[in-house]
Write a protein that holds these residues in place. Structure first.
Motif, PDB file in Angstrom:
ATOM      1  N   PHE A   3       0.766  -1.093   0.183  1.00  0.00           N
ATOM      2  CA  PHE A   3       0.108  -0.164  -0.370  1.00  0.00           C
ATOM      3  C   PHE A   3       0.537   1.125   0.219  1.00  0.00           C
ATOM      4  CE2 PHE A   3      -2.902  -3.470   2.021  1.00  0.00           C
ATOM      5  CZ  PHE A   3      -3.987  -3.292   0.869  1.00  0.00           C
ATOM      6  N   GLU A  78      -4.911   1.295  10.487  1.00  0.00           N
ATOM      7  CA  GLU A  78      -4.598   2.461   9.638  1.00  0.00           C
ATOM      8  C   GLU A  78      -4.091   1.757   8.435  1.00  0.00           C
ATOM      9  OE1 GLU A  78      -0.690   4.103  10.994  1.00  0.00           O
ATOM     10  OE2 GLU A  78      -1.992   5.347  12.692  1.00  0.00           O
ATOM     11  N   SER A  79      -4.013   0.173   7.826  1.00  0.00           N
ATOM     12  CA  SER A  79      -3.935  -0.138   6.715  1.00  0.00           C
ATOM     13  C   SER A  79      -5.729  -0.069   5.803  1.00  0.00           C
ATOM     14  CB  SER A  79      -3.615  -1.847   6.906  1.00  0.00           C
ATOM     15  OG  SER A  79      -3.270  -2.475   5.472  1.00  0.00           O
ATOM     16  N   PRO A  80      -4.773   0.386   4.808  1.00  0.00           N
ATOM     17  CA  PRO A  80      -6.249   0.733   4.083  1.00  0.00           C
ATOM     18  C   PRO A  80      -6.837  -0.038   3.807  1.00  0.00           C
ATOM     19  CG  PRO A  80      -4.187   1.624   2.881  1.00  0.00           C
ATOM     20  CD  PRO A  80      -4.099   0.172   4.055  1.00  0.00           C
ATOM     21  N   ASP A  81      -6.423  -1.652   3.609  1.00  0.00           N
ATOM     22  CA  ASP A  81      -7.564  -2.613   3.404  1.00  0.00           C
ATOM     23  C   ASP A  81      -8.155  -3.008   4.621  1.00  0.00           C
ATOM     24  OD1 ASP A  81      -5.021  -3.129   4.601  1.00  0.00           O
ATOM     25  OD2 ASP A  81      -4.827  -4.794   3.419  1.00  0.00           O
ATOM     26  N   THR A  83     -11.213  -2.602   7.405  1.00  0.00           N
ATOM     27  CA  THR A  83     -12.280  -1.640   8.305  1.00  0.00           C
ATOM     28  C   THR A  83     -13.355  -2.207   9.315  1.00  0.00           C
ATOM     29  OG1 THR A  83     -13.000  -1.404   6.087  1.00  0.00           O
ATOM     30  CG2 THR A  83     -14.695  -0.965   7.376  1.00  0.00           C
ATOM     31  N   TYR A 100       1.158   5.762   4.501  1.00  0.00           N
ATOM     32  CA  TYR A 100       0.658   5.993   3.694  1.00  0.00           C
ATOM     33  C   TYR A 100       0.133   6.927   2.526  1.00  0.00           C
ATOM     34  CZ  TYR A 100       0.110   1.243   5.737  1.00  0.00           C
ATOM     35  OH  TYR A 100       0.303  -0.044   6.180  1.00  0.00           O
ATOM     36  N   PRO A 102      -1.912   8.669  -0.687  1.00  0.00           N
ATOM     37  CA  PRO A 102      -3.539   8.727  -1.012  1.00  0.00           C
ATOM     38  C   PRO A 102      -3.341   7.297  -1.954  1.00  0.00           C
ATOM     39  CG  PRO A 102      -2.450  10.316  -2.056  1.00  0.00           C
ATOM     40  CD  PRO A 102      -1.907  10.070  -0.977  1.00  0.00           C
ATOM     41  N   LEU A 104      -7.445   5.755  -1.817  1.00  0.00           N
ATOM     42  CA  LEU A 104      -8.685   5.376  -1.776  1.00  0.00           C
ATOM     43  C   LEU A 104      -8.971   7.236  -1.652  1.00  0.00           C
ATOM     44  CD1 LEU A 104      -9.697   2.780  -0.121  1.00  0.00           C
ATOM     45  CD2 LEU A 104      -9.351   3.067  -2.406  1.00  0.00           C
ATOM     46  N   SER A 106     -10.958  10.835   0.241  1.00  0.00           N
ATOM     47  CA  SER A 106     -10.916  10.770   1.640  1.00  0.00           C
ATOM     48  C   SER A 106     -11.967  10.209   2.260  1.00  0.00           C
ATOM     49  CB  SER A 106     -11.203  12.199   1.826  1.00  0.00           C
ATOM     50  OG  SER A 106     -12.219  13.315   0.998  1.00  0.00           O
ATOM     51  N   SER A 109     -13.126   5.617   4.676  1.00  0.00           N
ATOM     52  CA  SER A 109     -13.679   4.824   5.706  1.00  0.00           C
ATOM     53  C   SER A 109     -14.605   5.143   6.121  1.00  0.00           C
ATOM     54  CB  SER A 109     -12.388   5.347   7.171  1.00  0.00           C
ATOM     55  OG  SER A 109     -12.909   6.734   6.610  1.00  0.00           O
ATOM     56  N   LYS A 162     -13.518  -1.139  -2.608  1.00  0.00           N
ATOM     57  CA  LYS A 162     -13.362   0.179  -2.476  1.00  0.00           C
ATOM     58  C   LYS A 162     -12.660  -0.425  -4.125  1.00  0.00           C
ATOM     59  CE  LYS A 162     -14.237   0.439   2.363  1.00  0.00           C
ATOM     60  NZ  LYS A 162     -13.619   1.117   3.491  1.00  0.00           N
TER      61      LYS A 162
END
Length: 258
Positions: A3, A78-81, A83, A100, A102, A104, A106, A109, A162
């Motif tokens: 990421f 904190e990891s974008p993947d 939730t 990370y 950007p 995705l 803003s 989440s 996403k």
């Protein structure tokens, strides 16, 4: 998946390869859950058999909440993947934050389908994969542990929509901008749907369930998970909710500069 390198993350081939790896994880976790009964008491808020002082929720909710609190301190969310199921309860990490880039939009989440995922898992998936319909008081802890693992990985798989949505948006911006401006949900759904890819997923799942779902040393040939049920879960639950995630994400895409 790295990421820290957005270009590799938003490559549809890389995304599909990651989704294939997730299938194995989810199948084996279904198999682990299949060793136990449905244990509906685990899912009932304030059930007398698993009453928790000063907590208004189910035993599963309590277990999942405390697991997420711990994992949040380990920097998981904190990891974008990732939730969380309890986004308002998680804590700041003990480890230093990772900056990370950007990937995705803003608001990504805020696209959180975990309440729906948890409900459909309890109502529809647990009855399909459980050993039998009944209770096992001695296994409440084991059941909740397995459920937490399954739910977190189902959530990750579904919310990966996403990344799929962002990759498709970046590859055809003019098309999607027009659809978004017109709030054309049907049009967006049409363009994010790839029937050939979906069919390949179901074919692959059938083969995997045929191989993974039975213990080759068991002369009885007893199945722990059947191809029919696995395909049903993906076709009727996982894929449709993933597309809901994609549509909601895309409908808001013009809110974000990135």
């Amino acid at each position: 998946m790295d990421f820290l390198k957005p270009d590799t993350v938003l490559n549809l081939q890389n995304i599909r390869a990651e989704l294939v790896k997730m299938e194995d994880t989810i199948i084996f976790q279904f198999i682990e859950r299949s060793h136990f009964a449905t244990c509906s008491s685990v899912y009932q808020p304030n059930h007398p058999g698993v009453s928790i002082p000063n907590f208004d929720g189910s035993f599963l909710d309590w277990a999942l909440l405390h697991l997420e609190i711990t994992h949040s301190q380990l920097r998981r969310f904190e990891s974008p993947d990732e939730t969380p199921f309890f986004p308002n309860e998680i804590l700041k990490p003990i480890l230093p934050s990772i900056n990370y880039p950007p990937i995705l939009a803003s608001y990504a989440s805020e696209v959180n389908y975990n309440d729906k995922i948890k409900k459909v898992y309890i109502d529809r998936i647990v009855p399909l994969i459980s050993k039998y319909d009944g209770d096992q008081k001695e296994n409440y802890g084991s059941v909740a542990t397995r459920d937490c693992e399954v739910l977190q990985n189902l959530s990750r798989r579904i919310h990966f929509g996403k990344f799929v949505a962002e990759a498709k948006f970046q590859s055809a911006k003019e098309l999607y901008i027009e659809l978004i401006k017109n709030k054309d949900v049907e049009g967006i759904m049409k363009h994010i749907t790839n029937s050939a890819v979906e069919e390949k997923i179901l074919e692959r799942l059938t083969k995997k369930a045929e191989v993974y779902g039975v213990d080759p040393t068991n002369k009885e040939g007893e199945r722990r998970i059947t191809p029919e049920y696995l395909v049903k879960i993906y076709k009727e639950i996982v894929i449709p909710i993933t597309k809901e995630v994609e549509v909601e994400y895309l409908l808001r895409r013009l809110e974000s500069d990135y």
